[in-house]
Design a protein around this motif. Structure first.
Motif, PDB file in Angstrom:
ATOM      1  N   TRP A   1       0.826  -1.212   0.000  1.00 34.18           N
ATOM      2  CA  TRP A   1       0.000   0.000   0.000  1.00 34.18           C
ATOM      3  C   TRP A   1       0.860   1.262   0.000  1.00 34.18           C
ATOM      4  N   SER A   2       2.075   1.152   0.489  1.00 31.25           N
ATOM      5  CA  SER A   2       2.982   2.305   0.469  1.00 31.25           C
ATOM      6  C   SER A   2       3.392   2.678  -0.951  1.00 31.25           C
ATOM      7  N   ASP A   3       3.154   1.759  -1.896  1.00 32.27           N
ATOM      8  CA  ASP A   3       3.488   2.024  -3.303  1.00 32.27           C
ATOM      9  C   ASP A   3       2.324   2.678  -4.052  1.00 32.27           C
ATOM     10  N   ILE A   4       1.188   2.825  -3.373  1.00 29.84           N
ATOM     11  CA  ILE A   4      -0.012   3.388  -4.002  1.00 29.84           C
ATOM     12  C   ILE A   4      -0.205   4.842  -3.568  1.00 29.84           C
ATOM     13  N   ASN A   5      -0.431   5.728  -4.543  1.00 32.60           N
ATOM     14  CA  ASN A   5      -0.690   7.134  -4.248  1.00 32.60           C
ATOM     15  C   ASN A   5      -2.045   7.505  -4.840  1.00 32.60           C
ATOM     16  N   PHE A   6      -3.086   7.476  -4.000  1.00 34.22           N
ATOM     17  CA  PHE A   6      -4.437   7.765  -4.488  1.00 34.22           C
ATOM     18  C   PHE A   6      -4.604   9.233  -4.857  1.00 34.22           C
ATOM     19  N   LYS A   7      -3.857  10.110  -4.193  1.00 33.59           N
ATOM     20  CA  LYS A   7      -3.975  11.543  -4.472  1.00 33.59           C
ATOM     21  C   LYS A   7      -3.550  11.854  -5.899  1.00 33.59           C
ATOM     22  N   ASN A   8      -2.451  11.269  -6.325  1.00 30.20           N
ATOM     23  CA  ASN A   8      -1.956  11.505  -7.683  1.00 30.20           C
ATOM     24  C   ASN A   8      -2.424  10.459  -8.686  1.00 30.20           C
ATOM     25  N   LYS A   9      -3.156   9.466  -8.175  1.00 30.68           N
ATOM     26  CA  LYS A   9      -3.624   8.359  -9.010  1.00 30.68           C
ATOM     27  C   LYS A   9      -2.441   7.655  -9.696  1.00 30.68           C
ATOM     28  N   THR A  10      -1.407   7.354  -8.892  1.00 32.38           N
ATOM     29  CA  THR A  10      -0.232   6.665  -9.417  1.00 32.38           C
ATOM     30  C   THR A  10       0.125   5.484  -8.522  1.00 32.38           C
ATOM     31  N   TYR A  11       0.926   4.591  -9.061  1.00 26.67           N
ATOM     32  CA  TYR A  11       1.493   3.503  -8.262  1.00 26.67           C
ATOM     33  C   TYR A  11       2.943   3.320  -8.672  1.00 26.67           C
ATOM     34  N   SER A  12       3.752   2.862  -7.744  1.00 29.83           N
ATOM     35  CA  SER A  12       5.186   2.693  -7.990  1.00 29.83           C
ATOM     36  C   SER A  12       5.553   1.217  -7.966  1.00 29.83           C
ATOM     37  N   ILE A  13       6.429   0.843  -8.874  1.00 29.56           N
ATOM     38  CA  ILE A  13       7.016  -0.487  -8.854  1.00 29.56           C
ATOM     39  C   ILE A  13       8.453  -0.305  -8.372  1.00 29.56           C
ATOM     40  N   PRO A  14       8.753  -0.638  -7.107  1.00 27.16           N
ATOM     41  CA  PRO A  14      10.088  -0.403  -6.539  1.00 27.16           C
ATOM     42  C   PRO A  14      11.188  -1.111  -7.322  1.00 27.16           C
ATOM     43  N   PHE A  15      12.376  -0.556  -7.269  1.00 30.93           N
ATOM     44  CA  PHE A  15      13.505  -1.105  -8.027  1.00 30.93           C
ATOM     45  C   PHE A  15      13.846  -2.529  -7.618  1.00 30.93           C
ATOM     46  N   GLN A  16      13.489  -2.896  -6.380  1.00 31.96           N
ATOM     47  CA  GLN A  16      13.838  -4.234  -5.899  1.00 31.96           C
ATOM     48  C   GLN A  16      13.062  -5.331  -6.624  1.00 31.96           C
ATOM     49  N   ILE A  17      11.927  -4.997  -7.228  1.00 33.38           N
ATOM     50  CA  ILE A  17      11.085  -6.042  -7.813  1.00 33.38           C
ATOM     51  C   ILE A  17      10.846  -5.871  -9.308  1.00 33.38           C
ATOM     52  N   ASN A  18      11.563  -4.967  -9.969  1.00 31.28           N
ATOM     53  CA  ASN A  18      11.404  -4.856 -11.418  1.00 31.28           C
ATOM     54  C   ASN A  18      12.741  -5.035 -12.136  1.00 31.28           C
ATOM     55  N   LYS A  19      12.675  -5.392 -13.397  1.00 30.33           N
ATOM     56  CA  LYS A  19      13.886  -5.708 -14.159  1.00 30.33           C
ATOM     57  C   LYS A  19      14.694  -4.468 -14.517  1.00 30.33           C
ATOM     58  N   ALA A  20      14.056  -3.295 -14.494  1.00 33.87           N
ATOM     59  CA  ALA A  20      14.768  -2.056 -14.811  1.00 33.87           C
ATOM     60  C   ALA A  20      15.726  -1.651 -13.696  1.00 33.87           C
ATOM     61  N   LYS A  21      15.532  -2.212 -12.491  1.00 30.23           N
ATOM     62  CA  LYS A  21      16.366  -1.921 -11.322  1.00 30.23           C
ATOM     63  C   LYS A  21      16.327  -0.449 -10.916  1.00 30.23           C
ATOM     64  N   ARG A  22      15.215   0.193 -11.204  1.00 31.25           N
ATOM     65  CA  ARG A  22      14.969   1.550 -10.714  1.00 31.25           C
ATOM     66  C   ARG A  22      13.472   1.688 -10.488  1.00 31.25           C
ATOM     67  N   THR A  23      13.088   2.503  -9.528  1.00 34.26           N
ATOM     68  CA  THR A  23      11.675   2.649  -9.202  1.00 34.26           C
ATOM     69  C   THR A  23      10.922   3.281 -10.367  1.00 34.26           C
ATOM     70  N   MET A  24       9.854   2.616 -10.788  1.00 32.84           N
ATOM     71  CA  MET A  24       9.052   3.086 -11.914  1.00 32.84           C
ATOM     72  C   MET A  24       7.694   3.555 -11.401  1.00 32.84           C
ATOM     73  N   ILE A  25       7.227   4.700 -11.884  1.00 35.60           N
ATOM     74  CA  ILE A  25       5.945   5.257 -11.460  1.00 35.60           C
ATOM     75  C   ILE A  25       4.991   5.278 -12.651  1.00 35.60           C
ATOM     76  N   TYR A  26       3.768   4.771 -12.425  1.00 32.09           N
ATOM     77  CA  TYR A  26       2.788   4.681 -13.492  1.00 32.09           C
ATOM     78  C   TYR A  26       1.472   5.323 -13.061  1.00 32.09           C
ATOM     79  N   LEU A  27       0.747   5.900 -14.036  1.00 31.55           N
ATOM     80  CA  LEU A  27      -0.580   6.434 -13.774  1.00 31.55           C
ATOM     81  C   LEU A  27      -1.587   5.285 -13.740  1.00 31.55           C
ATOM     82  N   MET A  28      -2.551   5.383 -12.835  1.00 24.85           N
ATOM     83  CA  MET A  28      -3.619   4.376 -12.793  1.00 24.85           C
ATOM     84  C   MET A  28      -4.686   4.717 -13.832  1.00 24.85           C
ATOM     85  N   SER A  29      -5.253   3.694 -14.421  1.00 23.48           N
ATOM     86  CA  SER A  29      -6.443   3.908 -15.237  1.00 23.48           C
ATOM     87  C   SER A  29      -7.599   4.151 -14.272  1.00 23.48           C
ATOM     88  N   ASP A  30      -8.698   4.715 -14.763  1.00 24.59           N
ATOM     89  CA  ASP A  30      -9.843   4.975 -13.886  1.00 24.59           C
ATOM     90  C   ASP A  30     -10.340   3.675 -13.254  1.00 24.59           C
TER      91      ASP A  30
END
Length: 223
Positions: free
Chosen positions: A149-178
């Motif tokens: 839940w710490s990766d979810i930002n309801f105010k900005n409607k975004t979610y983050s994929i931390p670098f520890q769990i993605n192949k890019a090895k850097r934190t990625m931020i994405y917009l949520m669809s409605d």
């Protein structure tokens, strides 16, 4: 210093750099395949032929090439850490070769069938439906199941994929669809009302192991 001793130091170094789930997975893999064999050898005496033989034996034992590649990747990181410690100068894993394999999943269905599958996922109201809906957004299975839940930002409607769990090895931020926003917010409200909400909790805690197996079966892949 043995490979096992180096791995122990590696765990201390990465304890706060990796997610607990990732660290747990690394330890389990190491203990199962390396600790009682290759791990007993001195780090500076292990050459690439030792690693090649290790990988060959895994393949002979029936492990899939992709699984062996994943084990080799984890082993490579430990040797890279040994280079940082100035125990060795070269990484013996760099010279290992594995048979080529096709890791693509072929989805040979008509456009109509594909649309029906997507429609079924969108309209699904089962306990695991939000996970499948999230996967429609291009996320990997492990990324979705490891989300907190710490990766979810309801105010900005975004979610983050931390670098520890993605192949890019850097934190990625994405917009949520409605649709994704409303599903996650509904889940959030439900948890707050029940008093079980916490930023440190996983977003999807419903029978994770069963859900993991269910997703693998539906996608036709090995877990």
């Amino acid at each position: 210093m043995t490979l096992n001793e180096v791995f122990d130091k590696y765990l201390i170094y990465y304890e706060f750099l990796l997610r607990p789930s990732t660290l747990k997975s690394d330890i389990a893999t190491y203990n199962k395949h390396i600790k009682q064999g290759l791990g007993l050898n001195c780090i500076n005496e292990i050459v690439f032929l030792d690693i090649q033989s290790f990988c060959n034996n895994l393949i002979i034992s029936g492990y899939k090439i992709k699984t062996v590649k994943n084990i080799l990747t984890k082993l490579k990181v430990v040797f890279k850490f040994a280079i940082k410690l100035e125990l060795i100068t070269k990484n013996p894993c760099d010279f290992v070769e594995l048979p080529k394999f096709d890791n693509k999943i072929y989805f040979n269905h008509s456009v109509k069938t594909q649309k029906n599958i997507i429609k079924a996922i969108v309209n699904n109201t089962a306990p695991t439906s939000d996970i499948f809906y999230f996967l429609l957004h291009g996320r990997r299975k492990n990324e979705v199941l490891s989300l907190k839940w710490s990766d979810i930002n309801f105010k900005n409607k975004t979610y983050s994929i931390p670098f520890q769990i993605n192949k890019a090895k850097r934190t990625m931020i994405y917009l949520m669809s409605d649709g994704l926003y409303h599903r996650l917010y509904k889940r959030y409200v439900s948890l707050v009302k029940s008093g079980s909400y916490s930023l440190d909790n996983y977003v999807f805690v419903i029978q994770l192991l069963i859900t993991n197996m269910l997703i693998c079966v539906n996608l036709g892949i090995d877990c």
